[in-house]
Design an enzyme around this catalytic site. Structure first.
Site, short mmCIF file in Angstrom:
data_model
loop_
_atom_site.label_atom_id
_atom_site.label_comp_id
_atom_site.label_asym_id
_atom_site.label_seq_id
_atom_site.Cartn_x
_atom_site.Cartn_y
_atom_site.Cartn_z
N ARG A 22 57.51 41.50 43.56
CA ARG A 22 58.55 42.50 43.86
C ARG A 22 58.70 42.68 45.38
NH1 ARG A 22 57.94 48.01 44.73
NH2 ARG A 22 59.63 49.38 44.06
N GLY A 105 42.56 27.25 44.38
CA GLY A 105 43.35 26.04 44.06
C GLY A 105 44.79 26.22 44.48
N ASP A 128 38.62 37.92 40.91
CA ASP A 128 37.25 37.55 41.26
C ASP A 128 36.81 38.01 42.66
OD1 ASP A 128 37.07 36.18 38.83
OD2 ASP A 128 37.89 34.35 39.71
N ARG A 155 27.29 52.65 28.08
CA ARG A 155 26.13 53.47 28.47
C ARG A 155 25.95 54.64 27.48
NH1 ARG A 155 22.84 54.77 32.54
NH2 ARG A 155 23.55 53.11 33.88
N GLY A 171 34.02 36.41 37.17
CA GLY A 171 33.75 36.30 38.60
C GLY A 171 33.86 34.91 39.19
N LYS A 214 12.35 55.48 30.92
CA LYS A 214 13.79 55.23 30.76
C LYS A 214 14.12 55.07 29.28
CE LYS A 214 16.88 54.51 34.00
NZ LYS A 214 18.09 55.13 33.69
O1 F6P Z 1 39.75 33.30 38.18
C1 F6P Z 1 39.95 34.27 37.22
C2 F6P Z 1 39.10 34.02 35.99
O2 F6P Z 1 39.34 35.07 35.07
C3 F6P Z 1 37.60 33.86 36.25
O3 F6P Z 1 36.95 35.09 36.42
C4 F6P Z 1 37.19 33.12 35.02
O4 F6P Z 1 36.07 32.30 35.33
C5 F6P Z 1 38.36 32.24 34.71
O5 F6P Z 1 39.49 32.81 35.39
C6 F6P Z 1 38.69 32.16 33.24
O6 F6P Z 1 39.68 31.21 33.09
P1 F6P Z 1 40.59 31.05 31.79
O7 F6P Z 1 41.57 32.17 31.77
O8 F6P Z 1 41.23 29.73 31.95
O9 F6P Z 1 39.66 31.16 30.61
#
Ligand code: F6P
Length: 319
Positions: A22, A105, A128, A155, A171, A214
């Protein structure tokens, strides 16, 4: 002379991509530049999936998660022949420059296009937070909020049942979602690409926490570091806690972007157009110390990963 720009989203989607689309669209139109939405990332760029964008193409999108342009991964874009087909399509459609939103990428694709004469600017769109040179990526804050909401709920039940919840977060080789949510949720143990995985040390720590009185524990694990199901089973077998595994998965990628992500995306989108108007391509936009800046993509993708040691030290002090 910049007359027409294209915009695309590529790789895994992230909340806030629409706010960025946007901002790019409205800033460009305000500068008298035409805008073309390119569907499905680099795949659509190569196949010519183009649609003229007006102000109203991006109306009612700022609060929407996902990406209205669709996204895809096209590793073949690295191949010269595929890249050249894309450049031909852009030329046929008189598109002078492109703004791309995505991760690592996506950045490399933008750099290749720029080297072949099509100025591109890249925005960091990924949950990530794994792009160097920027303090935050678009979508990280929303994903973090989702993780925190889920872990807070786990939790509650974990506490009621004297359980240990082992929670896997996304991540992509970066522990930021794990460390930020671990601190936010008061987790007891973190397992990330940065910490590595030592099963015996994890079990030992849980036994120690139990001896300290705990009643329950939360273990946050970054994807692909260990198998959360096996770890939860082991915890049930060798500690006094009942282990339960939860994989949060793609829920972390959805949802309405937080105000922070909307503002970040809007600032970055506007900056992308400013750069292209100034004739600058091959750059990516970043935020550092709350300032929106840009740097060459090449520099960004070759930066070493910045240290998170202070975060891990803080986490350890707070357990
Ligand atoms: O890069 C974003 C992400 O969600 C990563 O955290 C994860 O490793 C990957 O993409 C999952 O990819 P896909 O949606 O192709 O399963």
């Amino acid at each position: 002379m910049l007359r027409k720009i294209g915009i695309l989203t590529s790789g895994g989607d992230s909340p806030g991509m629409n706010a960025a689309i946007r901002a790019v669209t409205r800033t460009a139109l305000a500068n008298g530049i035409e805008v073309v939405g390119i569907r499905d990332g680099y795949k659509g760029l190569v196949e010519g999936l183009y649609e003229p964008f007006t102000r109203s193409s991006v109306s009612e999108t700022i609060a929407r998660g996902g990406t209205i342009l669709g996204s895809a991964r096209l590793p073949e874009f690295k191949e010269e022949a595929v890249l050249m087909r894309g450049i031909e399509k852009l030329k046929e459609n008189k598109i002078d420059a492109v703004v791309v939103i995505g991760g690592d990428g996506t950045y490399r694709g933008a750099d290749s296009l720029t080297r072949h004469g099509v100025n591109c600017v890249a925005l960091p769109g990924t949950i990530d937070n794994d792009i160097e040179g920027t303090d935050y990526t678009i979508g990280f804050d929303t994903a973090l909020n989702t993780v925190v909401e889920c872990v807070d709920k786990l939790r509650d039940t974990s506490n009621s049942h004297h359980r240990c919840s082992v929670v896997e977060v996304m991540g992509n080789r970066c522990g930021d979602l794990a460390i930020y949510s671990g601190i936010s949720c008061g987790a007891e143990i973190l397992i990330t690409p940065e910490t590595g995985y030592d099963e015996e040390a994890v079990l030992e720590k849980l036994r120690y926490l139990e001896n300290q009185g705990k009643n329950h524990a939360i273990v946050i694990v970054s994807e692909n570091v260990c198998d959360v199901k096996s770890l939860a089973d082991k915890i049930s077998k060798v500690t006094g806690f009942a282990g339960r595994a939860t994989i949060l998965g793609h829920i972390q990628r959805g949802g309405s972007p937080t105000p922070s992500d909307r503002v970040l995306a809007s600032r970055m989108g506007a900056k992308a157009v400013e750069l292209l108007v100034a004739g600058i391509g091959g750059h990516c936009v970043a935020i550092r110390n709350n300032e929106i800046i840009s740097m060459p993509i090449e520099e960004c993708v070759s930066m070493p990963r910045s240290s998170r040691k202070a975060f891990y030290r803080l986490f350890d002090r707070l357990v």
